[in-house]
Every structure is written in structure tokens, then in C-alpha cells.
Design an enzyme around this catalytic site. Structure first.
Site, mmCIF file in Angstrom:
data_model
loop_
_atom_site.group_PDB
_atom_site.id
_atom_site.type_symbol
_atom_site.label_atom_id
_atom_site.label_comp_id
_atom_site.label_asym_id
_atom_site.label_seq_id
_atom_site.Cartn_x
_atom_site.Cartn_y
_atom_site.Cartn_z
ATOM 1 N N GLY A 15 118.269 24.318 53.491
ATOM 2 C CA GLY A 15 117.111 24.303 54.397
ATOM 3 C C GLY A 15 115.909 23.672 53.715
ATOM 4 N N ASP A 132 112.737 31.604 52.042
ATOM 5 C CA ASP A 132 113.169 33.018 52.040
ATOM 6 C C ASP A 132 112.769 33.786 50.774
ATOM 7 O OD1 ASP A 132 114.303 32.493 54.447
ATOM 8 O OD2 ASP A 132 116.378 32.620 53.778
HETATM 9 O O1 F6P Z 1 117.269 29.702 54.219
HETATM 10 C C1 F6P Z 1 116.146 29.345 54.919
HETATM 11 C C2 F6P Z 1 116.315 29.627 56.394
HETATM 12 O O2 F6P Z 1 115.149 29.177 57.047
HETATM 13 C C3 F6P Z 1 116.618 31.068 56.771
HETATM 14 O O3 F6P Z 1 115.491 31.910 56.784
HETATM 15 C C4 F6P Z 1 117.233 30.880 58.118
HETATM 16 O O4 F6P Z 1 118.090 31.963 58.420
HETATM 17 C C5 F6P Z 1 118.027 29.631 57.962
HETATM 18 O O5 F6P Z 1 117.407 28.899 56.927
HETATM 19 C C6 F6P Z 1 118.120 28.781 59.191
HETATM 20 O O6 F6P Z 1 118.905 27.683 58.907
HETATM 21 P P1 F6P Z 1 119.069 26.408 59.852
HETATM 22 O O7 F6P Z 1 117.795 25.632 59.800
HETATM 23 O O8 F6P Z 1 120.208 25.659 59.257
HETATM 24 O O9 F6P Z 1 119.335 26.926 61.220
#
Ligand code: F6P
Length: 328
Positions: A15, A132
Site C-alpha cells: 500500500g 498502519d
Molecule cells: O496496509 C495499509 C492499508 O491501508 C490497510 O490499512 C488497509 O487494510 C489496506 O491497506 C487496504 O489495501 P488496498 O488499498 O489494497 O485495498
């Protein structure tokens, strides 16, 4: 500085997080300072396996310290989870004479890095970047401070409506496994109750808090819920549950979602990114590998990469205590 390394590759993976650009910039500029080459690897591990590389110089990274996202782009690669994929990645690195890697990302990125460094003899250093803040061995990850400020700004705005209309708002913030954003934005924005993935008594506490606040004559309330919270209900079900068990509430739900991942990094994240980027290049030049560069009590530290992902969660009981006291 003993220096066998001539060319460093840098990538961002997982992410995106505000501060990733500032970290790439610091890596590139440190390479220039120490007179070694730097190669940007696009799309994280996916671009690594495909040889999607570009030589970067000090000017390639101008005007990016203030930008959110990552100009190198990011991806969550399934192929790199296979031995075959990692082998392809290694072949691309040797073909391009890249003799060390800086990985900017979170636990998934570091897990890939740990496998890679067990299979191939290539120095690797990680820079923790995820909103996170769920990496051990560092007080802060890149992007966390910015995400917190984004969340608190949004909650403050919602509070205006909550109080104008005497409403109960459920606000979901990010955090699959870690409650750091929820706890800190919740305390900072004066939430009535905060539900986090590290605790299992959220639902019961929520009902008790609402009863207490009703007795205290509170007319509006904010409940902050981390997305990975463990009541077994998603935020809409939680709101419905409260609506059907407690009368008289005008309830609304707001999911902040990916607004928390974007935006210009805070000054804290830019400075942290700069420190960690320089620290990563210096660690490689000093012969260190399989480590993460983190921040511990204001000091830049080197932590085994494995400990960064296997270490203890950072759940802070003091935050729960303070949240309970300040929401009476
Ligand atoms: O790890 C960072 C994060 O933003 C988490 O808080 C969240 O659950 C996840 O990534 C969401 O991921 P994506 O953008 O792949 O949906």
C-alpha cells in the site's frame, strides 16, 4: 566506509504511504553523495521481476518531497510470493548490475525481502512505510503521522454535523490488524469510544459507553472503529446493532477509507523519510544487510528485517486507559 556496492536499486511495494517519495528522494540523493549509482524499480516486486528499471539521478527526484503516493508506483505482487518469481527478480538485478536493494514498504514487502535474502546473496535494507504503523522495531512507519492528521481532520469535520444534529456517528478508519490510527485519531478527536483489532470486548464496551454518555446527558457522539476490529460485525452492522438495541439515536456511518492513504506528507513524515533513506544507503555501504532502518526514541536504528515482521505487536495499554478516562 568500506564500499563494494556500486549500484543500489530502490522500490516501493504494498500500500502506498505519504512519505514514500521523500524516502526515494533521500535514497537517490544519498547515493549521489556517496558517488554510487541508483536505479528506480517501478511497480514494486512486479517491476523487479519484469526489469522495469530506470537510472535515477539527484535531479530525477526534484519536487517530490511534498508529494503523496509514490512516483515509482506500487503493487502487491502475487508472483513474487513464488520461488520462481523471486528467481526472475534476482536475474533482472544481476543482468542490470544492481548489487543491493532498498525496499520501501510494510510487512508484505518485508516478508518478500526476507525470503529473497534467504535465497540469494544480495544485500537488502528495508524502510518501514505503511499508514498502519504495524511494524515492530520502529516507533513510527512512514505515512502514519500524515494519515493520522488526515483522519483527525475528517473526524473534526464530521463532529460539526454530529453536534449540530445531535447524531451518533460511526467512523471507520484504516487498520486491518493494528489499532494505532483508530486509537490516536480517536483520542485526538475526542471520540466517545474506540474499537480496535487488538481487543475483543469492543461491542460490550461500546454499549456501556453509550449508556454512560446518555446518562451524562451527551447529545452527540463519535465512535471510531478500526476496519479490522474484532466484534465480527462490519461498521454498518455495528451501527444497526446499536440502533436496534438502544432507542432514540439518529445514527450515521462514515468510512474514511483511502482518503487516509493519500495527500502531502506531514513535515514529520518528510524528515523521517529523509533520515531513513540516508540511513538505508549508509547501512548498505557499511556492509549491513537483512535489516530495517527504523526510529527508536528519536534515534535511527538498525533492526533485523525478520524481527520487524515477527516482533511483538505495539498495542499500547496506556492509550486504552487514556481513552477511557478522557471520554467520561
Ligand atoms: O496496509 C495499509 C492499508 O491501508 C490497510 O490499512 C488497509 O487494510 C489496506 O491497506 C487496504 O489495501 P488496498 O488499498 O489494497 O485495498
Amino acid at each position: 566506509m568500506a564500499n563494494k556496492i556500486k549500484k543500489i536499486g530502490v522500490l516501493t511495494s504494498g500500500g502506498d504511504a505519504p512519505g514514500m517519495n521523500a524516502a526515494i528522494r533521500a535514497v537517490v540523493r544519498a547515493c549521489k553523495y556517496y558517488k554510487i549509482d541508483c536505479v528506480g524499480i517501478y511497480r514494486g516486486y512486479q517491476g523487479l521481476m519484469e526489469g522495469d528499471f530506470e537510472e535515477l539521478n539527484a535531479r530525477s527526484v526534484r519536487n517530490i518531497i511534498n508529494k503523496g503516493g509514490t512516483f515509482l508506483k506500487s503493487a502487491r505482487s502475487m508472483d513474487f510470493k513464488t520461488k520462481e518469481g523471486r528467481k526472475r527478480g534476482y536475474e533482472q538485478l544481476t543482468k542490470n548490475n544492481i548489487d543491493a536493494l532498498v525496499l520501501i514498504g510494510g510487512d508484505g514487502t518485508f516478508t518478500g525481502g526476507v525470503y529473497f535474502s534467504q535465497e540469494f546473496d544480495l544485500p537488502i535494507v528495508g524502510i518501514p512505510a505503511t499508514i498502519d504503523n504495524d511494524i515492530s522495531g520502529t516507533d513510527f512507519t512512514l505515512g502514519y503521522d500524515t494519515a493520522l492528521n488526515t483522519a483527525i481532520d475528517a473526524i473534526d469535520k464530521i463532529r460539526d454535523t454530529a453536534s449540530s444534529h445531535n447524531r451518533l456517528f460511526f467512523i471507520e478508519v484504516m487498520g486491518r490488524d493494528a489499532g494505532d490510527i483508530a486509537f490516536n485519531s480517536g483520542i485526538g478527536a475526542g471520540a466517545e469510544e474506540i474499537l480496535v483489532p487488538e481487543e475483543t470486548d469492543g461491542l460490550q464496551r461500546l454499549i456501556e459507553s453509550l449508556k454512560r454518555s446518555r446518562e451524562a446527558g451527551k447529545l452527540s457522539s463519535i465512535i471510531v472503529v478500526a476496519e479490522g476490529e474484532k466484534s465480527g460485525k462490519n461498521i454498518f452492522e455495528l451501527a444497526e446493532y446499536v440502533g436496534s438495541h438502544m432507542e432514540g439515536y439518529d445514527i450515521r456511518v462514515s468510512v474514511l477509507g483511502h482518503t487516509q492513504r493519500g495527500g502531502s506528507p506531514s513535515c514529520f513524515d518528510r524528515v523521517l523519510a529523509s533520515k531513513l533513506g540516508v540511513g538505508a544507503v549508509e547501512a548498505l555501504l557499511e556492509g549491513d544487510s537483512k535489516i530495517m532502518i527504523g526510529l527508536n526514541h528519536q534515534k535511527v536504528v538498525r533492526v533485523p528485517l525478520k524481527d520487524a515482521i515477527d516482533g511483538e505487536a505495539k498495542y499500547d495499554k496506556e492509550l486504552r486507559r487514556v481513552a477511557n478516562i478522557t471520554s467520561v
